[in-house]
Scaffold this motif. Structure first.
Motif, PDB file in Angstrom:
ATOM      1  N   UNK A  17       0.839  -1.187   0.000  1.00 17.51           N
ATOM      2  CA  UNK A  17       0.000   0.000   0.000  1.00 17.51           C
ATOM      3  C   UNK A  17       0.880   1.244   0.000  1.00 17.51           C
ATOM      4  N   UNK A  18       0.439   2.236  -0.746  1.00 18.77           N
ATOM      5  CA  UNK A  18       1.144   3.508  -0.804  1.00 18.77           C
ATOM      6  C   UNK A  18       0.168   4.653  -0.674  1.00 18.77           C
ATOM      7  N   UNK A  19       0.740   5.844  -0.532  1.00 23.42           N
ATOM      8  CA  UNK A  19      -0.072   7.036  -0.302  1.00 23.42           C
ATOM      9  C   UNK A  19       0.403   8.162  -1.216  1.00 23.42           C
ATOM     10  N   UNK A  20      -0.569   8.898  -1.772  1.00 19.33           N
ATOM     11  CA  UNK A  20      -0.252  10.100  -2.529  1.00 19.33           C
ATOM     12  C   UNK A  20      -0.484  11.308  -1.640  1.00 19.33           C
ATOM     13  N   UNK A  21       0.589  12.094  -1.457  1.00 16.35           N
ATOM     14  CA  UNK A  21       0.506  13.359  -0.749  1.00 16.35           C
ATOM     15  C   UNK A  21       0.756  14.475  -1.758  1.00 16.35           C
ATOM     16  N   UNK A  22       0.133  15.632  -1.508  1.00 22.92           N
ATOM     17  CA  UNK A  22       0.219  16.750  -2.433  1.00 22.92           C
ATOM     18  C   UNK A  22       0.668  18.010  -1.710  1.00 22.92           C
ATOM     19  N   UNK A  23       1.265  18.916  -2.474  1.00 28.14           N
ATOM     20  CA  UNK A  23       1.582  20.230  -1.927  1.00 28.14           C
ATOM     21  C   UNK A  23       0.484  21.205  -2.351  1.00 28.14           C
ATOM     22  N   UNK A  24       0.638  22.470  -1.980  1.00 27.69           N
ATOM     23  CA  UNK A  24      -0.396  23.464  -2.278  1.00 27.69           C
ATOM     24  C   UNK A  24      -0.590  23.677  -3.777  1.00 27.69           C
ATOM     25  N   UNK A  25       0.398  23.302  -4.584  1.00 22.98           N
ATOM     26  CA  UNK A  25       0.287  23.446  -6.037  1.00 22.98           C
ATOM     27  C   UNK A  25      -0.248  22.207  -6.739  1.00 22.98           C
ATOM     28  N   UNK A  26      -0.625  21.172  -5.973  1.00 19.98           N
ATOM     29  CA  UNK A  26      -1.166  19.958  -6.566  1.00 19.98           C
ATOM     30  C   UNK A  26      -0.116  18.974  -7.050  1.00 19.98           C
ATOM     31  N   UNK A  67       2.917  11.319  10.664  1.00 20.84           N
ATOM     32  CA  UNK A  67       1.764  10.422  10.793  1.00 20.84           C
ATOM     33  C   UNK A  67       0.466  11.149  10.460  1.00 20.84           C
ATOM     34  N   UNK A  68       0.354  11.679   9.233  1.00 23.35           N
ATOM     35  CA  UNK A  68      -0.900  12.339   8.848  1.00 23.35           C
ATOM     36  C   UNK A  68      -2.005  11.295   8.655  1.00 23.35           C
ATOM     37  N   UNK A  69      -3.259  11.717   8.726  1.00 23.66           N
ATOM     38  CA  UNK A  69      -4.335  10.757   8.478  1.00 23.66           C
ATOM     39  C   UNK A  69      -4.258  10.221   7.045  1.00 23.66           C
ATOM     40  N   UNK A  70      -4.578   8.953   6.898  1.00 28.49           N
ATOM     41  CA  UNK A  70      -4.625   8.327   5.573  1.00 28.49           C
ATOM     42  C   UNK A  70      -6.070   8.395   5.102  1.00 28.49           C
ATOM     43  N   UNK A  71      -6.251   8.948   3.924  1.00 29.86           N
ATOM     44  CA  UNK A  71      -7.597   9.145   3.386  1.00 29.86           C
ATOM     45  C   UNK A  71      -8.141   7.913   2.682  1.00 29.86           C
ATOM     46  N   UNK A  72      -9.043   8.160   1.799  1.00 27.95           N
ATOM     47  CA  UNK A  72      -9.785   7.073   1.150  1.00 27.95           C
ATOM     48  C   UNK A  72      -8.938   6.348   0.100  1.00 27.95           C
ATOM     49  N   UNK A 100       3.100  22.531   8.521  1.00 28.50           N
ATOM     50  CA  UNK A 100       3.769  21.917   9.679  1.00 28.50           C
ATOM     51  C   UNK A 100       4.096  20.439   9.435  1.00 28.50           C
ATOM     52  N   UNK A 101       3.262  19.742   8.659  1.00 27.71           N
ATOM     53  CA  UNK A 101       3.565  18.349   8.313  1.00 27.71           C
ATOM     54  C   UNK A 101       4.755  18.290   7.361  1.00 27.71           C
ATOM     55  N   UNK A 102       4.745  19.171   6.368  1.00 31.67           N
ATOM     56  CA  UNK A 102       5.837  19.221   5.412  1.00 31.67           C
ATOM     57  C   UNK A 102       7.155  19.504   6.131  1.00 31.67           C
ATOM     58  N   UNK A 103       7.144  20.467   7.048  1.00 29.24           N
ATOM     59  CA  UNK A 103       8.350  20.832   7.791  1.00 29.24           C
ATOM     60  C   UNK A 103       8.811  19.722   8.728  1.00 29.24           C
TER      61      UNK A 103
END
Length: 157
Positions: A17-26, A67-72, A100-103
């Motif tokens: 399983x993997x996760x896609x995280x995004x920045x403010x620019x998508x 440890x951010x929440x994992x979405x759908x 704050x998560x990015x940092x």
């Protein structure tokens, strides 16, 4: 199946399983493993008894130190590998990382040596083809508020 039925072989896929995280620019967050060439999405193989979302969360914490929440669920892909055998691969939506998560990202330095955000049009050159197909399908599923089912990286029509 009755007791008198001869048991037949069943698939026992390796599951990851993997996760896609995004920045403010998508742009999507990709990680560069230390043990192989190329880029990946954060994630990895599940431990016995672990659900895909639990495994994704554990891998993110191990690799990135957050440890951010994992979405759908965005994608489920039946993607056998010619050497490693049957695989069932999941991609979850991690959403946009808050500043704050990015940092707070702290690479483990063992498995992951680098991370960066990339535009969608870069994934084909940065990722192996089957992962690039999965990431593109996840982008589409996220935009459509849907979940995609793939076989060999290709949506069923």
């Amino acid at each position: 199946m009755s007791d008198s039925t001869v048991s037949e072989a069943v698939a026992q896929p390796r599951t990851a399983a993997g996760v896609l995280f995004f920045d403010e620019g998508g742009r999507v967050l990709l990680v560069k493993p230390t043990y192989k060439r190329g880029w990946e999405i954060p994630g990895g193989y599940l431990h016995p008894g672990e659900t895909p979302s639990q495994g994704a969360a554990r891998e993110v914490e191990e690799e990135l130190g957050i440890a951010p929440p994992i979405g759908r669920l965005l994608v489920a892909d039946w993607a056998p590998h010619p050497v490693e055998g049957d695989k069932l691969l999941f991609v979850f939506d991690g959403g946009r990382l808050a500043p704050e998560q990015f940092e707070a990202i702290t690479l483990d330095g063992v498995e992951i040596g680098e991370y960066a955000f990339h535009e969608l049009d870069q994934v084909d050159t940065l990722l192996i083809p089957r992962l690039a197909h999965r990431v593109r399908a996840a982008f589409d599923a996220r935009a459509d508020s849907a979940t995609a089912y793939l076989e060999y990286g290709t949506p069923l029509s």
